[in-house]
Structures are given as structure tokens and as C-alpha cells.
Design an enzyme around this catalytic site. Sequence first.
Site, PDB file in Angstrom:
ATOM      1  N   ALA A 163       0.849  -1.192   0.000  1.00  0.00           N
ATOM      2  CA  ALA A 163       0.000   0.000   0.000  1.00  0.00           C
ATOM      3  C   ALA A 163       0.882   1.239   0.000  1.00  0.00           C
ATOM      4  CB  ALA A 163      -0.924  -0.002   1.219  1.00  0.00           C
TER       5      ALA A 163
ATOM      6  N   GLY B 128      13.115   2.638   3.859  1.00  0.00           N
ATOM      7  CA  GLY B 128      11.903   2.266   4.569  1.00  0.00           C
ATOM      8  C   GLY B 128      10.606   2.390   3.806  1.00  0.00           C
TER       9      GLY B 128
ATOM     10  N   GLY C 267       9.629   0.623   1.262  1.00  0.00           N
ATOM     11  CA  GLY C 267       9.125  -0.674   0.820  1.00  0.00           C
ATOM     12  C   GLY C 267       9.597  -1.104  -0.547  1.00  0.00           C
ATOM     13  N   LYS C 268      10.814  -0.749  -0.912  1.00  0.00           N
ATOM     14  CA  LYS C 268      11.333  -1.130  -2.236  1.00  0.00           C
ATOM     15  C   LYS C 268      11.505  -2.648  -2.339  1.00  0.00           C
ATOM     16  CE  LYS C 268      14.893   1.676  -1.738  1.00  0.00           C
ATOM     17  NZ  LYS C 268      14.522   2.415  -0.526  1.00  0.00           N
TER      18      LYS C 268
ATOM     19  N   HIS D 188       9.372  26.773  28.352  1.00  0.00           N
ATOM     20  CA  HIS D 188      10.006  26.595  27.041  1.00  0.00           C
ATOM     21  C   HIS D 188       9.015  25.964  26.058  1.00  0.00           C
ATOM     22  CE1 HIS D 188      13.716  25.823  24.543  1.00  0.00           C
ATOM     23  NE2 HIS D 188      12.867  24.982  23.980  1.00  0.00           N
ATOM     24  N   GLU D 189       8.370  24.872  26.469  1.00  0.00           N
ATOM     25  CA  GLU D 189       7.440  24.186  25.571  1.00  0.00           C
ATOM     26  C   GLU D 189       6.154  24.981  25.386  1.00  0.00           C
ATOM     27  OE1 GLU D 189       8.627  21.903  23.918  1.00  0.00           O
ATOM     28  OE2 GLU D 189      10.396  21.557  25.153  1.00  0.00           O
TER      29      GLU D 189
ATOM     30  N   HIS E 169       6.822  27.400  22.551  1.00  0.00           N
ATOM     31  CA  HIS E 169       6.673  26.748  21.241  1.00  0.00           C
ATOM     32  C   HIS E 169       5.195  26.596  20.880  1.00  0.00           C
ATOM     33  CE1 HIS E 169      10.821  25.841  20.456  1.00  0.00           C
ATOM     34  NE2 HIS E 169      10.969  25.057  21.510  1.00  0.00           N
TER      35      HIS E 169
ATOM     36  N   ASP F  53      16.793  23.850  18.645  1.00  0.00           N
ATOM     37  CA  ASP F  53      15.930  24.853  18.011  1.00  0.00           C
ATOM     38  C   ASP F  53      16.743  25.745  17.081  1.00  0.00           C
ATOM     39  OD1 ASP F  53      13.920  23.839  19.608  1.00  0.00           O
ATOM     40  OD2 ASP F  53      14.224  25.328  21.183  1.00  0.00           O
TER      41      ASP F  53
END
EC number: 3.4.24.-
Length: 624
Positions: A159, A199, A201-202, A418-419, A422, A493
Site C-alpha cells: 500500500a 523504509g 518498501g522497495k 520553554h514548551e 513553542h 531549536d
Amino acid sequence: MPRAPFSLLALVLGLAFLAWAFSLAGTVGAPSGTVNYTTFLEDLKAGRVKEVVVRAGDTRIQGVLEDGSAFTTYAASPPDNATLEGWMARGVSVRVEPPQGQNALGFLWPLLLVGLLIGALYYFSRNGRAGPSDSAFSFTKSRARVLTEAPKVTFKDVAGAEEAKEELKEIVEFLKNPSRFHEMGARIPKGVLLVGPPGVGKTHLARAVAGEARVPFITASGSDFVEMFVGVGAARVRDLFETAKRHAPCIVFIDEIDAVGRKRGSGVGGGNDEREQTLNQLLVEMDGFEKDTAIVVMAATNRPDILDPALLRPGRFDRQIAIDAPDVKGREQILRIHARGKPLAEDVDLALLAKRTPGFVGADLENLLNEAALLAAREGRRKITMKDLEEAADRVMMGPAKKSLVLSPRDRRITAYHEAGHALAAHFLEHADGVHKVTIVPRGRALGFMMPRREDMLHWSRKRLLDQIAVALAGRAAEEIVFDDVTTGAENDFRQATELARRMITEWGMHPEFGPVAYAVREDTYLGGYDVRQYSEETAKRIDEAVRRLIEEQYQRVKALLLEKREVLERVAETLLERETLTAEEFQRVVEGLPLEAPEEAREEREPPRVVPKVKPGGALGGA
């Protein structure tokens, strides 16, 4: 039967030892009573020597004294006639023997030993073909794995790569019924190159082609061909294609072909190194297919830019199929495939999970579901819940939660602000992504992170990039506003902000001073890339100054925003200190000043605060 080569080797060594022993059998062993030459001359002058025996051309002198004792001595050179006549004049019986002829084995034993070893190696090479481990020359055989039964994987198990499947259906039809194409005079592509990031899916897609066509699948890695021995790689390529011809119709799949298909002349050793010989043999073998040979070579790489042009020309790898990271629909389909056989709770929404995992490839999504299954089993649940999937997504992106890490009150407070910085920037800036989750639970190297609500997007506008830079700088701005000081938590950052600003100037032409000019060429796009500098030192200084100004402008802009929203900043940070994690809905309610519902589960009691080594706060978009 496997022990036969070892028995033969023991026999060869035994015969060689006997040959050496027989070569020494005819020689005279050194008798007792060996004396030095000076002692012999003194005995000779004193008349104590009764008899001597010399051999022509030999420096060894053997004899008997008057008292009947035997002796042996060695001269610097074989005694000549004058010396022997002098000894006879002293009354010594001199017997001269002819040179001792070496027996045939003694003379020929080195040649015999070499012959026996060559014979043994020949025996190994002729009779050890049943198994590579028994053959002295097994290193020249291909290490390819042959799956004579068609793989059970089909296109139904793939898929997120619909366009690639459409391209490969023609290959499947050819392998199923090659005569139909031959009757029309059509030439099916000899090679198909699958190109894409790791990653996606080859390899899985190549197996699906073989499974769909129900033909044998022969797989090898590019690194299997190149060895330290000259000529081994070319021999393995020949053996690989001989194997393919015996199993035709079939698919030959070479994974990581860049290991052997790199551009010639670009490596150590010039045009004579082993890798280039192997590549040349691969080119010859792909040219050597007869028109009616039903063999398709498939290869995969995430570095198409370094492949040799001769490998990509028509008649070899005719088609290149790009496989990119799946979109939201593809991610949902991949999740449903990997969810087969896993018991899911009723609250699981794979469509919602697909929206929350932009940038995830098939391998990431499979790992996510596996992590969720492990979490559910660890907790003793019989079904995987949406909470398990959310936690697994966080683990895949940021690492496992460090529940045992107890932060000091100061560190928790700094991390919360701090967060919160953001999160507020991502929420209020017009072109930012918004907030999916914000937390101060330590994960990996981060003390906290803000996960943006990103969507699949191919075109990034200048305004969006500027807002991304501002969001990355918002954590540092919040620290400066609240604590009137800054910490090391914004290191990552700054890296993100600086990289975006530099690429806006040097690659994307988004700075008015520099205009629509590409000052750097980005190579190796599937593996993250690196910039090839194409400008002078003077231009480099101007670019550095422009990057600094652009970042400073965005820092002041987001700092002004947080000062304006100072009350909301305090509210979000205090809520984080209380609840540790806020979902998108909870964050929205806090911003609007609405009360939150009580947590569903009581929070586990933590250990008393203790001082721990400083870990830098940051986030999925922000800090380290």
C-alpha cells in the site's frame, strides 16, 4: 560425506611428511664424538688419528682415533688432494668415497608436496560443489538467495505506492506470459530500478512482483559481490546470472545496488579496482540476455545520483520508478495491512493515526504498530487501544518516556515555559502548523516537546517558513521573558532555525538581497542531503550576515507575540506543570481560559525531587 575433504587433507599432509622423512633417510646421521676442526688438527699432528673418511665435495670429515673412538668434524671447505696426501704422509689411512646420490624422494619431495597440494585443491573444487562451505573456491559463488517458490507477498500486501504498482503490472504480465510480448516484437525492460528513501518498501514491492507473477525470486545485496580478492565480484555476478538462467522465468533483485554500481573512476584505485571490475561484469551480463530470456533484473537504491550512467541507459535499467513517502491515504492503507492479525480496541481510529504521522514511511508504521502491541502486552491488555498507538508514535519519534527521571522544580519550570512558548507560537502564528500535543515528560534526549499538527505538504511558502523559524525560536524567547535569563535548551531549536534560514537564502531564492539564485546545490536528497558550495568567500560572509538578520527578526517577532500573550503563556505553563501533557483539545481549552476535566487516571506518585544531570529541553519541532 562432509568429512571427506578433511580426511584427504590429512592424507596429503601425511604423504608430505613421509616424503620429507625418506629424503633424510639416505643421509648419514651425525655420529657421537663431534669435535671442532682445531682439535682434529692437533690429534693429527700428535699421530693420534688412525683413519679418516671423506666424501668428494663434502666438508664433513669422519674418522677413528688410535684408541678406537670415532669422531666427526667439519672443515671450511672440502679437503683437496694436497691436504689428503699430507695426511697420508703422517701415516693416516685415508678413504675417499664418491658423492652420495640423493634418493629420488629426497630430491623431489618439495615438488611432490606441491603436486599433492594442487591435487587436493583440485579435488575440493571438483567434489565440493554440493555445498559452498565444503568448496575451496566457494567464495567465487554467488551469495544470492534463491526462493524457487514464488513469494506469498502480492500487490494486495503493498500500500502507499499505487503508481509504482501500476508501472510494475506490465512486468508481471510479461513474466506470466512472455510469448505474447515476443509475438508482437516487443522488448520488455531488462531492468527496473526502484528509487526512494529508506523504509518506503522497495524490497517489499520487488517481492510482490515475484509473488504476483508466481516466479522464483533471486535476491542479493550489492555488498555481496565486492570482496578483497581480485576477480571474486565478477565471478559472483556470472554465477548469479547463470543461476537466474536456470530458473527462468524469474526475478533477480539486487538490493543497495549503489554498493557495486557507483560511478567508475570516482573511487580509490582508479579504473582497476575490484568494484569496477564487478560493475563491468554486471553491465556485460545485462547486455547478454537473449531477447526471449524471461529474466527481469530489479534493483533498489536510495542514492541514484551516484550510479554509473552506463547502468541507467536503455537496455539495462530501462525504467526508474520513484517511491516516495506515502500520503495520508497511503499511510492509512499501510496501517490496515500491518494491523492484520492484531486485536484492536473499538476506540482505535487508524485514519486519525494516519493524519498524525506525516512523513512516516512503511517501516515506521510497521514499527509503530509493533510497539503498540508490545505496550499492550506489557500492560496485560488483550487489545491494542488508541492510547497504545499514541504512545507508540511518541516512542518512534522521540524515544521512550523516562519515567524514572525526576527533575528538580527549577528544571521542570524552565521546561514548561520553554514548551509553552513553542506551543503558543504554533497556535497564534497564521502560517504555523498548530499544536497536536505538548508535554514535559522527558523522552530520549529531550525534557519535553511540542508536537505540531502537520499536514502533508509539498510546497512551502516563504511566510510558512518564516513562521516555522519563529516557532523554533519561541522556546528561547519564553525563557528570556519569564526568567530574564536563557539556558542551553534551545540548541536544537537554533540548528533547525539556522538550517531553514540558510536554505531559504541559498537554495530557494527567498531573500530580496540575493534574489532567485541557487548558491548551493543539494546532493543526495533521499538520505538528508548535503550542500555543495558554489560561491565565493565574500558571498559567504553576506549569506552569514543575512541568515543572522533573518533569524534575529523572527526572534523579535515571536518575542513580541509572547509578551502580548504573557497571561496565556503563564496559564499554559502552569497547566503543564500540573498535568505534564496536554492534547490538542486540552491545549485549546487552556488558551481560551476554559476549565479542564479531571484526569482519567490518578497520576503516579513521583520520588522526591533530586538534582539530576542537565538534559536540554526541547521538542519535536523545537529544542534538543
